[in-house]
Design an enzyme around this catalytic site. Sequence first.
Site, PDB file in Angstrom:
ATOM      1  CE  LYS A   1      -1.448  -4.568   3.408  1.00  0.00           C
ATOM      2  NZ  LYS A   1      -1.923  -6.139   2.822  1.00  0.00           N
TER       3      LYS A   1
ATOM      4  CE1 TYR B   1      -3.979  -3.148   5.647  1.00  0.00           C
ATOM      5  CE2 TYR B   1      -3.311  -1.327   5.212  1.00  0.00           C
ATOM      6  CZ  TYR B   1      -2.966  -2.238   4.825  1.00  0.00           C
ATOM      7  OH  TYR B   1      -3.686  -2.173   3.447  1.00  0.00           O
TER       8      TYR B   1
ATOM      9  CB  SER C   1      -1.083  -0.079   1.313  1.00  0.00           C
ATOM     10  OG  SER C   1      -2.043   1.132   1.556  1.00  0.00           O
TER      11      SER C   1
END
Length: 339
Positions: A153, A149, A124
Amino acid sequence: MSKILVTGGTGYIGSHTVVELFNAGYEVVIVDDLSNSDVKILSQIEKITGKRPAFVKLDLCEEKEVIAFAKQHQDIAGIIHFAAFKAVGESVKQPLKYYRNNFYSLINILTAFNSNIKLVFSSSCTVYGQPDKLPVTETADVKKAESPYGNTKQIAEEILQETCSVCPSLEVIVLRYFNPVGAHGTALIGELPNGVPQNLVPFITQSAIGKRAAITVYGDDYNTPDGSAIRDYIHVVDLAKAHVSAIKRLAEKVGQNYEVFNIGTGKGSSVLEIINAFEQTTGEKLDYTIGKRREGDIEQTFGDVTMANEILGWKAELDINEMMNSAWNWEKYLRDNPF
Ligand code: NAD
Ligand code: WQD
């Protein structure tokens, strides 16, 4: 015909990617635990492509089951690993839920396939935080993550890079998506937000259809032309096609086993521009109010997509109007055909 394992293949981006893999002639097996998707998506994919993907319901956190799956599917030529939890706000409240799911699933796949596999990983633009320079290139600094979150990544990228450096048989392409929006042109698949949407476009479509109240624009005092925040919105069908390009590149011998690509349009749009585009293309009037900035939000980001254009041979083709129109058609489809 090569067989591709799509983890999270009944999810939003996964389902669109399965359609594009079928269109490109691949065979597909989906693994998903349906924790954030609906099994009916398989029939929807079948309606679009005429082919029903093979499906195995499996929680990728269950190591023994993932190993058993890999033993039974030794003909898999590549993996696209979408399966993960993705709700930024929830990850702040329940960090372990996110670290557990997003890491165990990745590590179990690598273990089960003995790090001897070609893998495309969903990352992302969140890894860049607020970039110092725009458009942001793949070599820009990765900033301290704003949420658990985002951290999953960043760390997943490190896990993959470090494993690639000692395992030449592991070949990885990391795709850093900007903001995926929109739905398939048939309106048979699209995003299925869980509860009140936190993301802009599903909130817009649910507000327009009367499921939600007015939209709040989070801040009009940013240092941008109209004061609202800027993002690089990318049509989910274009994004899906980028995965097919990545799988094709992995099938070639390229001499390096870890690559990272930005996947966006390269163009930024503000929140107010998105609202305006939605109204113009659909003819629907939106109610919105200006509110405070949302905590953790950055001012602006958009990607430099030269690497994806030149090396992957992929380019975004669909514009904001097509993103808004397809998202709206999907919302109307859901109203008339509730899942
Ligand atoms: P999604 O929630 O629609 O799809 C993810 C799928 O993975 C779901 O079908 C879910 O049921 C499944 N899943 C989750 N944990 C699993 C597990 N342990 N075992 C098996 N299946 C599991 O999400 P999406 O929007 O399609 O996102 C796909 C990937 O792209 C995710 O990794 C996400 O972090 C990443 N990503 C998404 C966005 C975005 O805005 N949508 C942006 C950048 C990156
Ligand atoms: C876009 C813009 C909001 C809702 C998130 C994740 C990111 C990535 C993509 C996974 C922002 C504004 C929103 C609303 C608004 N996901 N907004 N009113 O925050 O750029 O990125 O999704 O990797 O990690 O953080 O996307 O759609 O939430 O917001 O004004 O009701 O719309 O402030 O400027 P975001 P978003």
